[in-house]
Design a protein around this motif. Structure first.
Motif, PDB file in Angstrom:
ATOM      1  N   GLU A  98       0.935  -1.179  -0.115  1.00  0.00           N
ATOM      2  CA  GLU A  98      -0.081   0.049   0.037  1.00  0.00           C
ATOM      3  C   GLU A  98       0.806   1.155   0.036  1.00  0.00           C
ATOM      4  OE1 GLU A  98      -2.859  -0.014   3.174  1.00  0.00           O
ATOM      5  OE2 GLU A  98      -3.413  -1.893   2.838  1.00  0.00           O
ATOM      6  N   PRO A  99       0.251   2.314  -0.342  1.00  0.00           N
ATOM      7  CA  PRO A  99       1.321   3.457  -0.261  1.00  0.00           C
ATOM      8  C   PRO A  99       1.832   3.891   0.929  1.00  0.00           C
ATOM      9  CG  PRO A  99      -0.900   4.128  -1.774  1.00  0.00           C
ATOM     10  CD  PRO A  99      -1.101   2.809  -1.071  1.00  0.00           C
ATOM     11  N   LEU A 100       2.965   4.540   0.892  1.00  0.00           N
ATOM     12  CA  LEU A 100       3.773   4.918   2.142  1.00  0.00           C
ATOM     13  C   LEU A 100       3.652   6.548   2.270  1.00  0.00           C
ATOM     14  CD1 LEU A 100       5.670   4.448   4.463  1.00  0.00           C
ATOM     15  CD2 LEU A 100       7.569   4.391   2.676  1.00  0.00           C
ATOM     16  N   ILE A 101       3.228   6.934   3.332  1.00  0.00           N
ATOM     17  CA  ILE A 101       3.412   8.230   3.325  1.00  0.00           C
ATOM     18  C   ILE A 101       4.292   8.827   4.349  1.00  0.00           C
ATOM     19  CG2 ILE A 101       1.726  10.640   3.872  1.00  0.00           C
ATOM     20  CD1 ILE A 101      -0.355   8.837   2.580  1.00  0.00           C
ATOM     21  N   ILE A 102       5.330   9.700   4.259  1.00  0.00           N
ATOM     22  CA  ILE A 102       5.910  10.088   5.432  1.00  0.00           C
ATOM     23  C   ILE A 102       5.552  11.479   5.610  1.00  0.00           C
ATOM     24  CG2 ILE A 102       8.385  11.051   5.734  1.00  0.00           C
ATOM     25  CD1 ILE A 102       9.655   9.173   3.565  1.00  0.00           C
ATOM     26  N   SER A 103       5.094  11.396   6.874  1.00  0.00           N
ATOM     27  CA  SER A 103       4.335  12.697   7.351  1.00  0.00           C
ATOM     28  C   SER A 103       5.286  13.648   7.941  1.00  0.00           C
ATOM     29  CB  SER A 103       3.234  12.375   8.334  1.00  0.00           C
ATOM     30  OG  SER A 103       3.690  11.427   9.503  1.00  0.00           O
ATOM     31  N   ASN A 104       6.204  13.153   8.423  1.00  0.00           N
ATOM     32  CA  ASN A 104       7.292  14.232   8.984  1.00  0.00           C
ATOM     33  C   ASN A 104       8.628  13.618   9.289  1.00  0.00           C
ATOM     34  OD1 ASN A 104       8.138  16.640  10.316  1.00  0.00           O
ATOM     35  ND2 ASN A 104       7.360  15.893  12.436  1.00  0.00           N
ATOM     36  N   ALA A 105       9.734  14.400   9.235  1.00  0.00           N
ATOM     37  CA  ALA A 105      11.041  14.149   9.602  1.00  0.00           C
ATOM     38  C   ALA A 105      11.815  15.371  10.278  1.00  0.00           C
ATOM     39  CB  ALA A 105      11.717  13.776   7.851  1.00  0.00           C
ATOM     40  N   LYS A 106      12.035  15.057  11.397  1.00  0.00           N
ATOM     41  CA  LYS A 106      12.590  16.026  12.237  1.00  0.00           C
ATOM     42  C   LYS A 106      14.023  15.726  12.709  1.00  0.00           C
ATOM     43  CE  LYS A 106      11.284  18.177  16.432  1.00  0.00           C
ATOM     44  NZ  LYS A 106      11.120  19.798  16.331  1.00  0.00           N
ATOM     45  N   GLY A 107      14.990  16.718  12.524  1.00  0.00           N
ATOM     46  CA  GLY A 107      16.361  16.637  13.093  1.00  0.00           C
ATOM     47  C   GLY A 107      16.355  17.026  14.441  1.00  0.00           C
ATOM     48  N   SER A 108      17.374  16.394  15.270  1.00  0.00           N
ATOM     49  CA  SER A 108      17.662  16.267  16.700  1.00  0.00           C
ATOM     50  C   SER A 108      17.957  17.861  17.096  1.00  0.00           C
ATOM     51  CB  SER A 108      18.618  15.377  16.856  1.00  0.00           C
ATOM     52  OG  SER A 108      19.622  15.699  16.492  1.00  0.00           O
ATOM     53  N   CYS A 109      18.252  18.613  16.040  1.00  0.00           N
ATOM     54  CA  CYS A 109      18.511  20.072  16.332  1.00  0.00           C
ATOM     55  C   CYS A 109      18.478  21.018  15.237  1.00  0.00           C
ATOM     56  CB  CYS A 109      19.800  20.305  17.068  1.00  0.00           C
ATOM     57  SG  CYS A 109      21.129  20.136  15.962  1.00  0.00           S
ATOM     58  N   GLY A 110      18.731  22.199  15.352  1.00  0.00           N
ATOM     59  CA  GLY A 110      18.440  23.174  14.274  1.00  0.00           C
ATOM     60  C   GLY A 110      19.553  23.183  13.180  1.00  0.00           C
ATOM     61  N   CYS A 111      20.491  22.323  13.402  1.00  0.00           N
ATOM     62  CA  CYS A 111      21.556  22.235  12.786  1.00  0.00           C
ATOM     63  C   CYS A 111      21.720  21.104  11.690  1.00  0.00           C
ATOM     64  CB  CYS A 111      22.957  22.165  13.370  1.00  0.00           C
ATOM     65  SG  CYS A 111      23.216  20.457  14.538  1.00  0.00           S
ATOM     66  N   THR A 112      20.530  20.071  11.892  1.00  0.00           N
ATOM     67  CA  THR A 112      20.262  19.070  11.336  1.00  0.00           C
ATOM     68  C   THR A 112      18.934  19.138  10.651  1.00  0.00           C
ATOM     69  OG1 THR A 112      21.720  17.792  12.694  1.00  0.00           O
ATOM     70  CG2 THR A 112      20.332  16.525  11.087  1.00  0.00           C
ATOM     71  N   VAL A 113      18.929  19.154   9.121  1.00  0.00           N
ATOM     72  CA  VAL A 113      17.618  19.599   8.576  1.00  0.00           C
ATOM     73  C   VAL A 113      17.164  18.805   7.331  1.00  0.00           C
ATOM     74  CG1 VAL A 113      16.323  21.621   7.118  1.00  0.00           C
ATOM     75  CG2 VAL A 113      17.846  22.279   8.995  1.00  0.00           C
ATOM     76  N   PRO A 114      16.089  17.926   7.457  1.00  0.00           N
ATOM     77  CA  PRO A 114      15.881  17.046   6.515  1.00  0.00           C
ATOM     78  C   PRO A 114      14.816  17.734   5.666  1.00  0.00           C
ATOM     79  CG  PRO A 114      14.740  16.686   8.517  1.00  0.00           C
ATOM     80  CD  PRO A 114      15.485  17.361   8.741  1.00  0.00           C
ATOM     81  N   LYS A 115      15.015  17.103   4.183  1.00  0.00           N
ATOM     82  CA  LYS A 115      13.925  17.381   3.259  1.00  0.00           C
ATOM     83  C   LYS A 115      13.373  16.095   2.632  1.00  0.00           C
ATOM     84  CE  LYS A 115      15.540  21.921   1.754  1.00  0.00           C
ATOM     85  NZ  LYS A 115      16.229  22.710   0.524  1.00  0.00           N
ATOM     86  N   TRP A 116      12.087  16.180   2.454  1.00  0.00           N
ATOM     87  CA  TRP A 116      11.635  14.843   2.090  1.00  0.00           C
ATOM     88  C   TRP A 116      10.067  15.235   0.980  1.00  0.00           C
ATOM     89  CZ3 TRP A 116      10.350  16.741   6.591  1.00  0.00           C
ATOM     90  CH2 TRP A 116       9.225  16.894   6.942  1.00  0.00           C
TER      91      TRP A 116
END
Length: 150
Positions: free
Chosen positions: A61-79
């Protein structure tokens, strides 16, 4: 004799039940990653701190990534917010701010509708050094093309 036959039938039924459980495939979206940890090795201050994690939907079934959060402001994910169809892949880019000198040990928490792991933590690690420290060591390319120090 009747006890022997009943025992045999009970064992046979138990064997079939276990075999059927192993054959059952997990239904729903399943999140699979190419790696859980990205190691930058030694990277230069203000160098390219972007790395990539490939996410594949190995479910049905379709997979939906609802959030990705870095442990601090210096680590920024994009998806991508687009659903990942069964058998398809997408990339989560993680940018680490390499302006800070010292060790890297950060995490990104991925939240999705995956049946196997609705919350998955991936990590980045390495060490950021000043450019003048790199002059003493030859600079090498990491597996993702970012300059690193040997």
């Amino acid at each position: 004799m009747k006890k022997s036959i009943l025992t045999f039938v009970a064992i046979f039924v138990a064997f079939i039940a276990v075999a059927q459980q192993e054959v059952q495939v997990e239904s729903g979206p399943v999140l699979t990653l190419d790696k859980d940890i990205h190691d930058y090795g030694t990277i230069l201050q203000n160098g390219d701190g972007v790395c990539h994690f490939t996410v594949t939907n190995t479910g049905n079934e379709p997979l939906i990534i609802s959030n990705a959060k870095g442990s601090c402001g210096c680590t920024v994910p994009k998806w991508s917010n687009e659903p990942i169809m069964p058998g398809q892949s997408t990339v989560i880019d993680v940018k680490y701010a390499t302006n800070r000198i010292g060790p890297i040990n950060k995490s990104v928490t991925i939240t999705s509708n995956a049946t196997n792991s609705p919350t998955k933590v991936i990590r980045i690690k390495g060490k950021v050094i000043k450019p003048d420290e790199a002059e003493a060591s030859p600079i090498m390319e990491s597996s993702e093309g970012a300059p690193t120090v040997e």
